[in-house]
Design a protein around this motif. Structure first.
Motif, PDB file in Angstrom:
ATOM      1  N   ASP A  31      18.280  27.154   4.940  1.00 36.69           N
ATOM      2  CA  ASP A  31      18.611  25.871   5.034  1.00 36.69           C
ATOM      3  C   ASP A  31      17.185  25.093   4.148  1.00 36.69           C
ATOM      4  OD1 ASP A  31      18.435  22.985   5.553  1.00 36.69           O
ATOM      5  OD2 ASP A  31      19.600  23.532   7.506  1.00 36.69           O
ATOM      6  N   SER A  32      17.359  24.947   2.839  1.00 36.05           N
ATOM      7  CA  SER A  32      16.506  24.160   1.955  1.00 36.05           C
ATOM      8  C   SER A  32      15.926  22.909   2.435  1.00 36.05           C
ATOM      9  CB  SER A  32      17.218  24.199   0.452  1.00 36.05           C
ATOM     10  OG  SER A  32      18.176  23.351   0.359  1.00 36.05           O
ATOM     11  N   LYS A  33      16.953  22.260   3.039  1.00 35.92           N
ATOM     12  CA  LYS A  33      16.284  20.750   3.397  1.00 35.92           C
ATOM     13  C   LYS A  33      15.050  21.158   4.614  1.00 35.92           C
ATOM     14  CE  LYS A  33      16.337  16.420   4.098  1.00 35.92           C
ATOM     15  NZ  LYS A  33      15.779  15.506   2.951  1.00 35.92           N
ATOM     16  N   ILE A  34      15.391  22.066   5.649  1.00 34.45           N
ATOM     17  CA  ILE A  34      14.438  21.990   6.729  1.00 34.45           C
ATOM     18  C   ILE A  34      13.353  22.834   5.924  1.00 34.45           C
ATOM     19  CG2 ILE A  34      13.990  23.414   8.562  1.00 34.45           C
ATOM     20  CD1 ILE A  34      16.825  23.134   9.481  1.00 34.45           C
ATOM     21  N   VAL A  35      13.017  23.780   5.178  1.00 35.83           N
ATOM     22  CA  VAL A  35      12.152  24.513   4.456  1.00 35.83           C
ATOM     23  C   VAL A  35      11.454  23.342   3.674  1.00 35.83           C
ATOM     24  CG1 VAL A  35      11.223  26.087   3.040  1.00 35.83           C
ATOM     25  CG2 VAL A  35      13.417  26.577   4.578  1.00 35.83           C
ATOM     26  N   ALA A  36      12.046  22.398   2.843  1.00 33.38           N
ATOM     27  CA  ALA A  36      11.275  21.462   2.040  1.00 33.38           C
ATOM     28  C   ALA A  36      10.458  20.719   3.117  1.00 33.38           C
ATOM     29  CB  ALA A  36      12.453  20.663   1.343  1.00 33.38           C
ATOM     30  N   LEU A  37      11.126  20.013   4.229  1.00 34.53           N
ATOM     31  CA  LEU A  37      10.439  19.254   4.978  1.00 34.53           C
ATOM     32  C   LEU A  37       9.207  19.994   5.701  1.00 34.53           C
ATOM     33  CD1 LEU A  37      13.437  17.504   6.687  1.00 34.53           C
ATOM     34  CD2 LEU A  37      11.602  16.280   5.000  1.00 34.53           C
TER      35      LEU A  37
ATOM     36  N   LEU B  82       0.717  -1.273   0.028  1.00 38.84           N
ATOM     37  CA  LEU B  82      -0.075   0.024   0.064  1.00 38.84           C
ATOM     38  C   LEU B  82       1.123   1.222  -0.036  1.00 38.84           C
ATOM     39  CD1 LEU B  82      -2.717  -0.991   2.595  1.00 38.84           C
ATOM     40  CD2 LEU B  82      -3.043  -0.663   0.242  1.00 38.84           C
ATOM     41  N   MET B  83       1.765   1.215   1.021  1.00 38.65           N
ATOM     42  CA  MET B  83       2.760   2.372   0.962  1.00 38.65           C
ATOM     43  C   MET B  83       3.554   2.562  -0.443  1.00 38.65           C
ATOM     44  SD  MET B  83       4.263   2.470   4.555  1.00 38.65           S
ATOM     45  CE  MET B  83       3.417   2.836   6.195  1.00 38.65           C
ATOM     46  N   GLN B  84       3.977   1.512  -1.054  1.00 34.28           N
ATOM     47  CA  GLN B  84       4.945   1.584  -2.031  1.00 34.28           C
ATOM     48  C   GLN B  84       3.987   1.904  -3.308  1.00 34.28           C
ATOM     49  OE1 GLN B  84       6.414  -2.335  -4.021  1.00 34.28           O
ATOM     50  NE2 GLN B  84       8.175  -1.161  -4.190  1.00 34.28           N
ATOM     51  N   SER B  85       2.939   1.479  -3.394  1.00 31.30           N
ATOM     52  CA  SER B  85       2.020   2.005  -4.544  1.00 31.30           C
ATOM     53  C   SER B  85       1.788   3.431  -4.514  1.00 31.30           C
ATOM     54  CB  SER B  85       0.671   1.194  -4.521  1.00 31.30           C
ATOM     55  OG  SER B  85       1.004  -0.226  -4.748  1.00 31.30           O
ATOM     56  N   HIS B  86       1.245   3.919  -3.244  1.00 29.23           N
ATOM     57  CA  HIS B  86       1.067   5.319  -3.063  1.00 29.23           C
ATOM     58  C   HIS B  86       2.401   6.133  -3.644  1.00 29.23           C
ATOM     59  CE1 HIS B  86      -0.360   8.990  -1.213  1.00 29.23           C
ATOM     60  NE2 HIS B  86       0.820   9.102  -0.624  1.00 29.23           N
ATOM     61  N   MET B  87       3.506   5.884  -3.155  1.00 30.56           N
ATOM     62  CA  MET B  87       4.697   6.802  -3.147  1.00 30.56           C
ATOM     63  C   MET B  87       5.162   6.571  -4.688  1.00 30.56           C
ATOM     64  SD  MET B  87       5.488   8.419  -0.677  1.00 30.56           S
ATOM     65  CE  MET B  87       6.797   9.055  -1.618  1.00 30.56           C
ATOM     66  N   GLU B  88       4.968   5.377  -5.243  1.00 29.79           N
ATOM     67  CA  GLU B  88       5.278   5.094  -6.806  1.00 29.79           C
ATOM     68  C   GLU B  88       4.233   6.114  -7.625  1.00 29.79           C
ATOM     69  OE1 GLU B  88       5.360   1.128  -7.283  1.00 29.79           O
ATOM     70  OE2 GLU B  88       7.527   0.902  -6.728  1.00 29.79           O
ATOM     71  N   ALA B  89       3.219   6.291  -7.311  1.00 28.03           N
ATOM     72  CA  ALA B  89       1.879   6.987  -7.899  1.00 28.03           C
ATOM     73  C   ALA B  89       2.505   8.426  -7.847  1.00 28.03           C
ATOM     74  CB  ALA B  89       0.685   6.696  -7.702  1.00 28.03           C
ATOM     75  N   LEU B  90       2.554   8.922  -6.438  1.00 24.43           N
ATOM     76  CA  LEU B  90       3.086  10.215  -6.524  1.00 24.43           C
ATOM     77  C   LEU B  90       4.065  10.631  -7.146  1.00 24.43           C
ATOM     78  CD1 LEU B  90       2.756  12.628  -4.416  1.00 24.43           C
ATOM     79  CD2 LEU B  90       4.575  11.706  -2.823  1.00 24.43           C
ATOM     80  N   LEU B  91       5.230   9.744  -7.380  1.00 27.57           N
ATOM     81  CA  LEU B  91       6.419  10.010  -8.112  1.00 27.57           C
ATOM     82  C   LEU B  91       6.276  10.207  -9.475  1.00 27.57           C
ATOM     83  CD1 LEU B  91       9.315   8.163  -6.074  1.00 27.57           C
ATOM     84  CD2 LEU B  91       8.803  10.463  -6.158  1.00 27.57           C
ATOM     85  N   ALA B  92       5.203   9.088  -9.810  1.00 23.03           N
ATOM     86  CA  ALA B  92       5.023   9.050 -11.528  1.00 23.03           C
ATOM     87  C   ALA B  92       4.487  10.153 -11.924  1.00 23.03           C
ATOM     88  CB  ALA B  92       4.345   7.703 -11.750  1.00 23.03           C
ATOM     89  N   GLN B  93       3.583  10.798 -10.901  1.00 21.61           N
ATOM     90  CA  GLN B  93       2.580  12.032 -11.563  1.00 21.61           C
ATOM     91  C   GLN B  93       3.272  13.306 -11.185  1.00 21.61           C
ATOM     92  OE1 GLN B  93      -1.362  11.308 -10.717  1.00 21.61           O
ATOM     93  NE2 GLN B  93      -1.060   9.245 -10.326  1.00 21.61           N
ATOM     94  N   MET B  94       4.184  13.426 -10.414  1.00 18.35           N
ATOM     95  CA  MET B  94       4.983  14.717 -10.130  1.00 18.35           C
ATOM     96  C   MET B  94       5.441  15.435 -11.227  1.00 18.35           C
ATOM     97  SD  MET B  94       8.226  14.972  -7.446  1.00 18.35           S
ATOM     98  CE  MET B  94       8.819  13.710  -8.495  1.00 18.35           C
ATOM     99  N   PRO B  95       5.015  16.787 -11.245  1.00 18.67           N
ATOM    100  CA  PRO B  95       5.559  17.867 -12.392  1.00 18.67           C
ATOM    101  C   PRO B  95       7.112  17.771 -12.635  1.00 18.67           C
ATOM    102  CG  PRO B  95       4.066  18.966 -10.552  1.00 18.67           C
ATOM    103  CD  PRO B  95       4.421  17.511  -9.967  1.00 18.67           C
ATOM    104  N   ALA B  96       7.222  17.420 -13.981  1.00 19.93           N
ATOM    105  CA  ALA B  96       8.499  17.510 -14.458  1.00 19.93           C
ATOM    106  C   ALA B  96       9.356  18.864 -13.901  1.00 19.93           C
ATOM    107  CB  ALA B  96       8.870  17.238 -15.783  1.00 19.93           C
TER     108      ALA B  96
ATOM    109  N   ASP C 234      13.538  15.678  -2.237  1.00 20.63           N
ATOM    110  CA  ASP C 234      14.900  16.089  -2.930  1.00 20.63           C
ATOM    111  C   ASP C 234      14.266  16.837  -4.036  1.00 20.63           C
ATOM    112  OD1 ASP C 234      16.407  14.607  -1.331  1.00 20.63           O
ATOM    113  OD2 ASP C 234      17.143  13.034  -2.712  1.00 20.63           O
ATOM    114  N   ARG C 235      13.116  16.454  -4.648  1.00 20.07           N
ATOM    115  CA  ARG C 235      12.576  17.309  -6.020  1.00 20.07           C
ATOM    116  C   ARG C 235      12.268  18.806  -5.478  1.00 20.07           C
ATOM    117  NH1 ARG C 235      12.071  20.001  -9.822  1.00 20.07           N
ATOM    118  NH2 ARG C 235      10.117  20.310 -10.927  1.00 20.07           N
ATOM    119  N   LEU C 236      11.593  18.801  -4.220  1.00 19.51           N
ATOM    120  CA  LEU C 236      11.292  19.960  -3.802  1.00 19.51           C
ATOM    121  C   LEU C 236      12.531  20.881  -3.197  1.00 19.51           C
ATOM    122  CD1 LEU C 236       9.268  22.155  -2.585  1.00 19.51           C
ATOM    123  CD2 LEU C 236       8.982  20.944  -0.507  1.00 19.51           C
ATOM    124  N   GLU C 237      13.341  20.111  -2.645  1.00 19.97           N
ATOM    125  CA  GLU C 237      14.512  20.728  -2.098  1.00 19.97           C
ATOM    126  C   GLU C 237      15.493  21.329  -3.523  1.00 19.97           C
ATOM    127  OE1 GLU C 237      18.533  20.199   0.925  1.00 19.97           O
ATOM    128  OE2 GLU C 237      17.196  18.317   0.340  1.00 19.97           O
TER     129      GLU C 237
END
Length: 198
Positions: A149-155, A62-76, A130-133
């Motif tokens: 701090d881009s990492k903290i802001v991204a999170l 369930l978690m993997q499917s969710h994350m893979e769909a999220l990454l696949a549809q993320m804007p380029a 990492d995409r957001l960062e």
């Protein structure tokens, strides 16, 4: 093990995952038994093992499917940090708006993954973060974002956006478009870009 008479893997398998998703989100992974999942699907408990080896595998899938769909549809990305950040905000909110159970499980049930499965899901989550960062660092370099701090802001941005699922409901006081617009204003302020007239 023989398949239960009248069952079809292409039908029952998705039903097993849907039942697990519903029950894990409602009661928590630890409180849900394979017997409860089987009852929700309408099959004998032993029949579940035709579709999944165990409850841990169901959670991971369930978690993997969710994350893979999220990454696949993320804007380029368009190459403009301001545009890319706005697109990221809108995408995150819209993608998750009609997936409250998936979001709950993806964040609240990480502790119940085995170490190996946790590492695999964390790697997918880092890819998204990492995409957001990268967008934030590009905005820093271009002088359009004022952050230290881009990492903290991204999170922080991801946590803020994901929190919408705790209260937003389709048909509620605010439309999804209104929520997206207000959160974009808040994110833009958070990165020091200010509020721009529409």
């Amino acid at each position: 093990m023989a398949r239960t008479t009248g069952s079809h893997s292409d039908i029952t398998g998705p039903r097993v995952r849907a039942a697990a998703l519903k029950l894990f989100a409602r009661s928590g992974y630890a409180a849900v038994s394979m017997r409860a999942i089987a009852a929700e699907v309408g099959v004998q408990a032993g029949a579940l093992y035709n579709y999944t080896p165990d409850k841990q595998t169901l959670l991971f899938d369930l978690m993997q499917s969710h994350m893979e769909a999220l990454l696949a549809q993320m804007p380029a990305g368009a190459g403009d940090p301001m545009v890319d950040l706005e697109d990221f905000v809108a995408f995150h909110l819209r993608f998750h708006a009609d997936r409250p159970d998936e979001v709950f499980i993806a964040y609240m049930e990480l502790r119940n993954l085995t170490p190996e499965n946790f590492a695999r899901i964390e790697a997918l989550r880092r890819t998204y973060e990492d995409r957001l960062e990268r967008i934030l660092r590009a905005g820093q370099a271009a002088g359009v974002f004022r952050i230290s701090d881009s990492k903290i802001v991204a999170l922080a941005i991801i946590a803020m956006l994901t929190g919408v699922n705790t209260w937003f409901r389709i048909g509620g006081r605010l439309s999804l478009d209104e929520v997206v617009a207000q959160y974009w204003d808040m994110v833009r302020s958070a990165v020091g870009a200010g509020t721009l007239p529409r």
